[in-house]
Write a protein that holds these residues in place. Sequence first.
Motif, PDB file in Angstrom:
ATOM      1  N   CYS A  14      67.075 -27.755   5.852  1.00 43.66           N
ATOM      2  CA  CYS A  14      68.473 -28.165   5.682  1.00 43.66           C
ATOM      3  C   CYS A  14      69.362 -27.636   6.804  1.00 43.66           C
ATOM      4  O   CYS A  14      70.074 -28.398   7.447  1.00 43.66           O
ATOM      5  CB  CYS A  14      69.008 -27.673   4.346  1.00 43.66           C
ATOM      6  SG  CYS A  14      68.144 -28.381   2.950  1.00 43.66           S
ATOM      7  N   CYS A  15      69.326 -26.326   7.017  1.00 42.91           N
ATOM      8  CA  CYS A  15      70.275 -25.720   7.958  1.00 42.91           C
ATOM      9  C   CYS A  15      69.617 -25.217   9.243  1.00 42.91           C
ATOM     10  O   CYS A  15      70.292 -24.676  10.106  1.00 42.91           O
ATOM     11  CB  CYS A  15      71.025 -24.576   7.281  1.00 42.91           C
ATOM     12  SG  CYS A  15      69.963 -23.184   6.848  1.00 42.91           S
ATOM     13  N   GLN A  16      68.303 -25.349   9.374  1.00 41.39           N
ATOM     14  CA  GLN A  16      67.543 -24.929  10.549  1.00 41.39           C
ATOM     15  C   GLN A  16      67.576 -23.418  10.778  1.00 41.39           C
ATOM     16  O   GLN A  16      67.331 -22.948  11.879  1.00 41.39           O
ATOM     17  CB  GLN A  16      68.028 -25.655  11.809  1.00 41.39           C
ATOM     18  CG  GLN A  16      67.984 -27.168  11.707  1.00 41.39           C
ATOM     19  CD  GLN A  16      66.606 -27.707  11.395  1.00 41.39           C
ATOM     20  OE1 GLN A  16      65.632 -27.233  11.945  1.00 41.39           O
ATOM     21  NE2 GLN A  16      66.521 -28.669  10.507  1.00 41.39           N
ATOM     22  N   ALA A  17      67.880 -22.643   9.752  1.00 39.65           N
ATOM     23  CA  ALA A  17      67.847 -21.187   9.865  1.00 39.65           C
ATOM     24  C   ALA A  17      66.390 -20.730   9.885  1.00 39.65           C
ATOM     25  O   ALA A  17      65.503 -21.384   9.341  1.00 39.65           O
ATOM     26  CB  ALA A  17      68.584 -20.549   8.697  1.00 39.65           C
ATOM     27  N   LYS A  18      66.130 -19.608  10.522  1.00 37.93           N
ATOM     28  CA  LYS A  18      64.779 -19.045  10.603  1.00 37.93           C
ATOM     29  C   LYS A  18      64.644 -17.943   9.548  1.00 37.93           C
ATOM     30  O   LYS A  18      65.466 -17.031   9.491  1.00 37.93           O
ATOM     31  CB  LYS A  18      64.526 -18.447  11.982  1.00 37.93           C
ATOM     32  CG  LYS A  18      64.733 -19.407  13.114  1.00 37.93           C
ATOM     33  CD  LYS A  18      63.497 -20.157  13.420  1.00 37.93           C
ATOM     34  CE  LYS A  18      63.756 -20.996  14.667  1.00 37.93           C
ATOM     35  NZ  LYS A  18      62.891 -22.097  14.778  1.00 37.93           N
ATOM     36  N   LEU A  19      63.601 -18.031   8.738  1.00 36.15           N
ATOM     37  CA  LEU A  19      63.322 -17.029   7.717  1.00 36.15           C
ATOM     38  C   LEU A  19      61.978 -16.387   8.017  1.00 36.15           C
ATOM     39  O   LEU A  19      61.024 -17.064   8.373  1.00 36.15           O
ATOM     40  CB  LEU A  19      63.262 -17.662   6.328  1.00 36.15           C
ATOM     41  CG  LEU A  19      64.498 -18.391   5.842  1.00 36.15           C
ATOM     42  CD1 LEU A  19      64.182 -19.128   4.554  1.00 36.15           C
ATOM     43  CD2 LEU A  19      65.618 -17.413   5.622  1.00 36.15           C
ATOM     44  N   THR A  20      61.902 -15.082   7.851  1.00 41.29           N
ATOM     45  CA  THR A  20      60.643 -14.369   7.961  1.00 41.29           C
ATOM     46  C   THR A  20      60.274 -13.915   6.557  1.00 41.29           C
ATOM     47  O   THR A  20      61.021 -13.183   5.914  1.00 41.29           O
ATOM     48  CB  THR A  20      60.770 -13.154   8.897  1.00 41.29           C
ATOM     49  OG1 THR A  20      61.244 -13.617  10.170  1.00 41.29           O
ATOM     50  CG2 THR A  20      59.439 -12.472   9.081  1.00 41.29           C
ATOM     51  N   VAL A  21      59.107 -14.386   6.065  1.00 40.68           N
ATOM     52  CA  VAL A  21      58.701 -14.179   4.680  1.00 40.68           C
ATOM     53  C   VAL A  21      57.429 -13.345   4.632  1.00 40.68           C
ATOM     54  O   VAL A  21      56.509 -13.559   5.414  1.00 40.68           O
ATOM     55  CB  VAL A  21      58.472 -15.538   3.983  1.00 40.68           C
ATOM     56  CG1 VAL A  21      58.049 -15.351   2.547  1.00 40.68           C
ATOM     57  CG2 VAL A  21      59.704 -16.406   4.078  1.00 40.68           C
ATOM     58  N   ASP A  22      57.388 -12.395   3.698  1.00 39.88           N
ATOM     59  CA  ASP A  22      56.174 -11.620   3.437  1.00 39.88           C
ATOM     60  C   ASP A  22      55.425 -12.339   2.317  1.00 39.88           C
ATOM     61  O   ASP A  22      55.905 -12.394   1.186  1.00 39.88           O
ATOM     62  CB  ASP A  22      56.517 -10.191   3.018  1.00 39.88           C
ATOM     63  CG  ASP A  22      55.293  -9.329   2.870  1.00 39.88           C
ATOM     64  OD1 ASP A  22      54.176  -9.869   2.680  1.00 39.88           O
ATOM     65  OD2 ASP A  22      55.432  -8.097   2.935  1.00 39.88           O
ATOM     66  N   PRO A  23      54.230 -12.912   2.593  1.00 39.62           N
ATOM     67  CA  PRO A  23      53.531 -13.679   1.566  1.00 39.62           C
ATOM     68  C   PRO A  23      52.990 -12.833   0.418  1.00 39.62           C
ATOM     69  O   PRO A  23      52.887 -13.314  -0.708  1.00 39.62           O
ATOM     70  CB  PRO A  23      52.396 -14.357   2.335  1.00 39.62           C
ATOM     71  CG  PRO A  23      52.212 -13.557   3.566  1.00 39.62           C
ATOM     72  CD  PRO A  23      53.529 -12.932   3.871  1.00 39.62           C
ATOM     73  N   GLU A  24      52.657 -11.595   0.677  1.00 38.49           N
ATOM     74  CA  GLU A  24      52.123 -10.747  -0.386  1.00 38.49           C
ATOM     75  C   GLU A  24      53.198 -10.349  -1.387  1.00 38.49           C
ATOM     76  O   GLU A  24      52.969 -10.338  -2.591  1.00 38.49           O
ATOM     77  CB  GLU A  24      51.465  -9.504   0.208  1.00 38.49           C
ATOM     78  CG  GLU A  24      50.201  -9.814   0.971  1.00 38.49           C
ATOM     79  CD  GLU A  24      49.576  -8.564   1.558  1.00 38.49           C
ATOM     80  OE1 GLU A  24      49.931  -7.460   1.122  1.00 38.49           O
ATOM     81  OE2 GLU A  24      48.737  -8.711   2.453  1.00 38.49           O
ATOM     82  N   LEU A  25      54.380 -10.013  -0.891  1.00 36.84           N
ATOM     83  CA  LEU A  25      55.472  -9.590  -1.762  1.00 36.84           C
ATOM     84  C   LEU A  25      56.358 -10.750  -2.200  1.00 36.84           C
ATOM     85  O   LEU A  25      57.187 -10.594  -3.089  1.00 36.84           O
ATOM     86  CB  LEU A  25      56.340  -8.541  -1.052  1.00 36.84           C
ATOM     87  CG  LEU A  25      55.625  -7.256  -0.632  1.00 36.84           C
ATOM     88  CD1 LEU A  25      56.575  -6.367   0.143  1.00 36.84           C
ATOM     89  CD2 LEU A  25      55.092  -6.529  -1.858  1.00 36.84           C
ATOM     90  N   SER A  26      56.224 -11.891  -1.559  1.00 37.00           N
ATOM     91  CA  SER A  26      57.040 -13.079  -1.845  1.00 37.00           C
ATOM     92  C   SER A  26      58.526 -12.789  -1.692  1.00 37.00           C
ATOM     93  O   SER A  26      59.334 -13.125  -2.552  1.00 37.00           O
ATOM     94  CB  SER A  26      56.748 -13.602  -3.255  1.00 37.00           C
ATOM     95  OG  SER A  26      55.410 -13.961  -3.373  1.00 37.00           O
ATOM     96  N   VAL A  27      58.880 -12.156  -0.585  1.00 37.07           N
ATOM     97  CA  VAL A  27      60.280 -11.847  -0.305  1.00 37.07           C
ATOM     98  C   VAL A  27      60.619 -12.251   1.125  1.00 37.07           C
ATOM     99  O   VAL A  27      59.757 -12.320   1.991  1.00 37.07           O
ATOM    100  CB  VAL A  27      60.602 -10.342  -0.489  1.00 37.07           C
ATOM    101  CG1 VAL A  27      60.419  -9.923  -1.928  1.00 37.07           C
ATOM    102  CG2 VAL A  27      59.753  -9.495   0.409  1.00 37.07           C
TER     103      VAL A  27
END
Length: 100
Positions: A14-27
Amino acid sequence: MANREAHIEVTCPCCQAKLTVDPELSVVLSHSEAPKAPKVDLDNVEQVLREQARLREDKFRQSVEAERNKEEVLNRKFAEAMKKTKDQPVEKPLRDFDLD
């Protein structure tokens, strides 16, 4: 699981923002907003038009790549949904007619 990356970088559709996600913690570990479009200067019109053409090509390439991976993504989503519903008991669905 030892070969998994420590984090995944995702771009918001939607907004083209970059997110860095931890897959183990789901945060979400970090968030960076999408760059804002600069005001157009008529002296640099040719450069702006070239940049817009490049962005269109990049978006097209991304959509082609997403279409190539679509079947695999849908198969994984289906397998995940099957895992979730496998352990749940089968219940009769509640209809509006039953509420009367």
